[in-house]
Design a protein around this motif. Structure first.
Motif, PDB file in Angstrom:
ATOM      1  N   GLN A 157      14.293  -9.919  -1.225  1.00 20.70           N
ATOM      2  CA  GLN A 157      13.934  -9.862  -2.639  1.00 20.70           C
ATOM      3  C   GLN A 157      12.430  -9.673  -2.824  1.00 20.70           C
ATOM      4  N   LYS A 158      11.633 -10.284  -1.955  1.00 20.44           N
ATOM      5  CA  LYS A 158      10.180 -10.118  -2.036  1.00 20.44           C
ATOM      6  C   LYS A 158       9.777  -8.657  -1.824  1.00 20.44           C
ATOM      7  N   PHE A 159      10.391  -8.010  -0.832  1.00 25.89           N
ATOM      8  CA  PHE A 159      10.085  -6.600  -0.583  1.00 25.89           C
ATOM      9  C   PHE A 159      10.582  -5.720  -1.737  1.00 25.89           C
ATOM     10  N   LYS A 160      11.755  -6.035  -2.304  1.00 26.11           N
ATOM     11  CA  LYS A 160      12.277  -5.273  -3.450  1.00 26.11           C
ATOM     12  C   LYS A 160      11.369  -5.411  -4.663  1.00 26.11           C
ATOM     13  N   ASP A 161      10.865  -6.615  -4.881  1.00 27.52           N
ATOM     14  CA  ASP A 161       9.958  -6.826  -6.021  1.00 27.52           C
ATOM     15  C   ASP A 161       8.691  -6.001  -5.871  1.00 27.52           C
ATOM     16  N   THR A 162       8.206  -5.853  -4.647  1.00 26.96           N
ATOM     17  CA  THR A 162       7.010  -5.036  -4.414  1.00 26.96           C
ATOM     18  C   THR A 162       7.273  -3.586  -4.801  1.00 26.96           C
ATOM     19  N   VAL A 163       8.441  -3.063  -4.432  1.00 26.58           N
ATOM     20  CA  VAL A 163       8.797  -1.690  -4.818  1.00 26.58           C
ATOM     21  C   VAL A 163       8.837  -1.571  -6.336  1.00 26.58           C
ATOM     22  N   ARG A 164       9.445  -2.544  -6.974  1.00 25.12           N
ATOM     23  CA  ARG A 164       9.631  -2.496  -8.431  1.00 25.12           C
ATOM     24  C   ARG A 164       8.304  -2.522  -9.190  1.00 25.12           C
ATOM     25  N   TYR A 165       7.395  -3.370  -8.764  1.00 23.40           N
ATOM     26  CA  TYR A 165       6.169  -3.578  -9.535  1.00 23.40           C
ATOM     27  C   TYR A 165       4.998  -2.706  -9.080  1.00 23.40           C
ATOM     28  N   CYS A 166       5.064  -2.141  -7.878  1.00 26.57           N
ATOM     29  CA  CYS A 166       3.914  -1.398  -7.357  1.00 26.57           C
ATOM     30  C   CYS A 166       4.125   0.107  -7.290  1.00 26.57           C
ATOM     31  N   SER A 167       5.350   0.585  -7.420  1.00 26.81           N
ATOM     32  CA  SER A 167       5.588   2.022  -7.339  1.00 26.81           C
ATOM     33  C   SER A 167       5.062   2.732  -8.580  1.00 26.81           C
ATOM     34  N   PRO A 168       4.434   3.911  -8.416  1.00 27.67           N
ATOM     35  CA  PRO A 168       3.923   4.659  -9.574  1.00 27.67           C
ATOM     36  C   PRO A 168       5.030   5.066 -10.540  1.00 27.67           C
ATOM     37  N   GLU A 169       6.239   5.242 -10.052  1.00 28.78           N
ATOM     38  CA  GLU A 169       7.381   5.579 -10.898  1.00 28.78           C
ATOM     39  C   GLU A 169       8.635   4.941 -10.297  1.00 28.78           C
ATOM     40  N   PRO A 170       9.656   4.697 -11.150  1.00 29.83           N
ATOM     41  CA  PRO A 170      10.863   4.020 -10.654  1.00 29.83           C
ATOM     42  C   PRO A 170      11.529   4.802  -9.520  1.00 29.83           C
ATOM     43  N   ARG A 171      12.035   4.099  -8.531  1.00 28.39           N
ATOM     44  CA  ARG A 171      12.753   4.740  -7.430  1.00 28.39           C
ATOM     45  C   ARG A 171      13.615   3.710  -6.710  1.00 28.39           C
ATOM     46  N   VAL A 172      14.516   4.238  -5.910  1.00 32.25           N
ATOM     47  CA  VAL A 172      15.434   3.390  -5.156  1.00 32.25           C
ATOM     48  C   VAL A 172      14.865   3.153  -3.768  1.00 32.25           C
ATOM     49  N   CYS A 173      15.066   1.950  -3.280  1.00 31.60           N
ATOM     50  CA  CYS A 173      14.666   1.615  -1.914  1.00 31.60           C
ATOM     51  C   CYS A 173      15.899   1.104  -1.180  1.00 31.60           C
ATOM     52  N   HIS A 174      16.170   1.676  -0.023  1.00 32.30           N
ATOM     53  CA  HIS A 174      17.317   1.266   0.778  1.00 32.30           C
ATOM     54  C   HIS A 174      16.841   0.263   1.839  1.00 32.30           C
ATOM     55  N   ALA A 182       0.834  -1.212   0.000  1.00 34.82           N
ATOM     56  CA  ALA A 182       0.000   0.000   0.000  1.00 34.82           C
ATOM     57  C   ALA A 182       0.863   1.254   0.000  1.00 34.82           C
ATOM     58  N   ILE A 183       1.950   1.243   0.739  1.00 32.56           N
ATOM     59  CA  ILE A 183       2.839   2.411   0.790  1.00 32.56           C
ATOM     60  C   ILE A 183       3.541   2.603  -0.549  1.00 32.56           C
ATOM     61  N   CYS A 184       4.036   1.513  -1.127  1.00 31.16           N
ATOM     62  CA  CYS A 184       4.707   1.612  -2.427  1.00 31.16           C
ATOM     63  C   CYS A 184       3.757   2.088  -3.518  1.00 31.16           C
ATOM     64  N   SER A 185       2.493   1.721  -3.417  1.00 30.59           N
ATOM     65  CA  SER A 185       1.507   2.059  -4.457  1.00 30.59           C
ATOM     66  C   SER A 185       0.953   3.467  -4.315  1.00 30.59           C
ATOM     67  N   SER A 186       1.127   4.091  -3.179  1.00 35.38           N
ATOM     68  CA  SER A 186       0.518   5.396  -2.921  1.00 35.38           C
ATOM     69  C   SER A 186       1.104   6.473  -3.836  1.00 35.38           C
ATOM     70  N   LYS A 187       0.243   7.165  -4.568  1.00 35.94           N
ATOM     71  CA  LYS A 187       0.708   8.258  -5.422  1.00 35.94           C
ATOM     72  C   LYS A 187       1.201   9.438  -4.595  1.00 35.94           C
ATOM     73  N   LEU A 188       0.659   9.598  -3.410  1.00 33.39           N
ATOM     74  CA  LEU A 188       1.126  10.683  -2.541  1.00 33.39           C
ATOM     75  C   LEU A 188       2.586  10.488  -2.134  1.00 33.39           C
ATOM     76  N   LEU A 189       3.032   9.238  -2.139  1.00 32.19           N
ATOM     77  CA  LEU A 189       4.406   8.933  -1.728  1.00 32.19           C
ATOM     78  C   LEU A 189       5.282   8.535  -2.910  1.00 32.19           C
ATOM     79  N   SER A 190       4.830   8.866  -4.119  1.00 34.77           N
ATOM     80  CA  SER A 190       5.527   8.371  -5.310  1.00 34.77           C
ATOM     81  C   SER A 190       6.956   8.894  -5.426  1.00 34.77           C
TER      82      SER A 190
END
Length: 464
Positions: free
Chosen positions: A413-430, A358-366
């Protein structure tokens, strides 16, 4: 001789036509018009002042790094905030440290009462389910219950001292999904802030400290009188077997405080950094702290928000998503075999994945920096060492080795995949594997987190 005033204006200028006085205006009409114009000018000036003030606030906000700590209840958010404050607001931290004594004693007493509650239920069971040959607790253990019964009053008194709200759930059959003992209690953030002892030095305690001291000393004396019995119960192998058999889950810090009872039960006890870090105090409302993360004079302030993680509090997250610079999300990966207190049908690790998505998908947090703490590594290591099989609770793990490093690699890797596929635009996750109660490791991690966030903050301010 009377003179008439003649106004000349450019008839081709619409603004001049509108603003020109009406023809043949009487002196009374002119006075009324001028009064209206003065009032209009006053309102206009007020609006201008408000706009300037708003711009000043906005400019000031641009110099503040806004951080949200998110995650489910008991994920380690408050402990992470304590680490930030201990590392970057050391003076204030030391001033407040003594005020945690009541919380620490309450954590200790609640753990002892939890064991006694489990023992009571065990002794009340005529025939435990499928355990005809199980060890039977006799009158020897019943004496512990009698001698340690004053601990119930100590727990009640310490809760009252902290201004705790009434327990929101009644005592019920202990289950593997909830800590046993008395139900969870809550302290409102404002009540807790008022309670905190902020001193200029030992000789200047807050006014109410002398009123609190008798309760603290009385509680300490009761604990001291029963410490040998508490230690005996905690170290009893049959009690440990009973706790395991009944799937009784104590708080994560229970063992730390029970093992430290000799040190905690003296009248001149002073909390250490580790004591405060491990103390659990569930607060309602939002906790907000401002920190100076760098010694440079022009370094931006950090405003860190710790929001509640229980399901009933998550609706309060949304207003804090506006103009946030970074989200630090805590996922307690040791909880793969536990279930939510609020809903025993939901696995805690599954709930963390749902929240993270839900956090990765939020446009407010894109455009927000995402930082993920795979937390409670120490507890994960303990569970795996004791033979708990991850694939039993996480079928997708398959036949991978039941080793900590392999589990962490898979979940990372599961959490990284969520960032990759659910984020409104590409970004880095630490992503950082963490045990937030490990102060030395966390100090290094927080410096890395600080530097990464500041770099991104400067980039966006076109200063990098």
């Amino acid at each position: 001789m009377a003179f008439s005033v003649v106004f000349h204006h450019d008839a081709t200028d619409p603004l001049a036509v509108i603003s020109a006085p009406p023809p043949n205006e009487s002196s009374h009409e002119r006075a009324a018009r001028e009064e209206r114009e003065v009032e209009a000018q006053r309102i206009s000036d007020l609006i201008d002042d408000e706009i300037r003030a708003e711009r000043a606030v906005r400019k000031k906000e641009e110099d503040v790094v806004k951080i949200l700590l998110l995650g489910q209840s008991e994920s380690g958010k408050s402990t992470t905030l304590k680490n930030f404050r201990m590392r970057f607001a050391r003076d204030k931290w030391i001033e407040e440290r003594a005020s945690w004594r009541a919380v620490i004693l309450l954590n200790l007493v609640r753990s002892a009462n939890a064991i006694l509650d489990a023992l009571s239920q065990e002794m009340d069971d005529i025939v435990p389910d499928g355990l005809d040959d199980a060890f039977k607790f006799d009158d020897y253990y019943r004496q512990y219950k009698v001698r340690l019964s004053p601990l119930q009053a100590v727990e009640s008194n310490l809760k009252g001292l902290l201004g705790a709200t009434e327990d929101i759930q009644p005592r019920k059959q202990i289950s593997p999904t909830t800590p046993c003992g008395s139900p969870e209690f809550f302290v409102r953030s404002r009540t807790w802030r008022n309670f905190l002892q902020t001193t200029q030095g030992p000789e200047f305690p807050r006014p109410s400290f002398q009123q609190d001291l008798p309760t603290l000393l009385d509680s300490t004396d009761v604990i001291a009188n029963g410490k040998d019995d508490i230690k005996a119960l905690w170290r009893d192998s049959d009690i440990q077997d009973m706790l395991w058999r009944r799937r009784t889950r104590l708080e994560d810090s229970a063992g730390f405080f029970l093992d430290s009872i000799d040190r905690l039960s003296v009248r001149d006890y002073e909390p250490t950094d580790e004591d405060v870090l491990r103390a659990r105090l569930r607060t309602l409302d939002i906790q907000e702290h401002e920190l100076i993360m760098d010694d440079e004079t022009d370094a931006p302030k950090w405003r860190i928000f710790d929001v509640g993680g229980s399901r009933t509090q998550r609706h309060a997250w949304l207003p804090y998503f506006d103009q946030v610079n970074a989200v630090i999300f805590l996922a307690p990966i040791s909880c793969f075999d536990e279930r939510l207190v609020e809903d025993s049908r939901v696995n805690r690790l599954e709930d963390s994945f749902i929240l993270w998505k839900a956090i990765c998908s939020s446009k407010l947090l894109s455009r927000t920096i995402l930082i993920l703490f795979l937390n409670k590594m120490d507890i994960l290591e303990q569970k795996i060492r004791h033979g708990v099989m991850v694939k039993r609770f996480l079928p997708s793990y398959g036949d991978r080795p039941n080793e900590m490093n392999d589990v962490v690699k898979y979940l990372r890797q599961k959490f990284k995949d969520t960032v990759r596929y659910c984020s409104p635009e590409p970004r880095v996750c630490h992503i950082y594997p963490t045990s937030v109660t490990d102060t030395k490791t966390m100090s290094v991690t927080l410096i890395s987190v600080r530097d990464g966030i500041l770099r991104e903050h400067l980039k966006r301010a076109d200063l990098f």
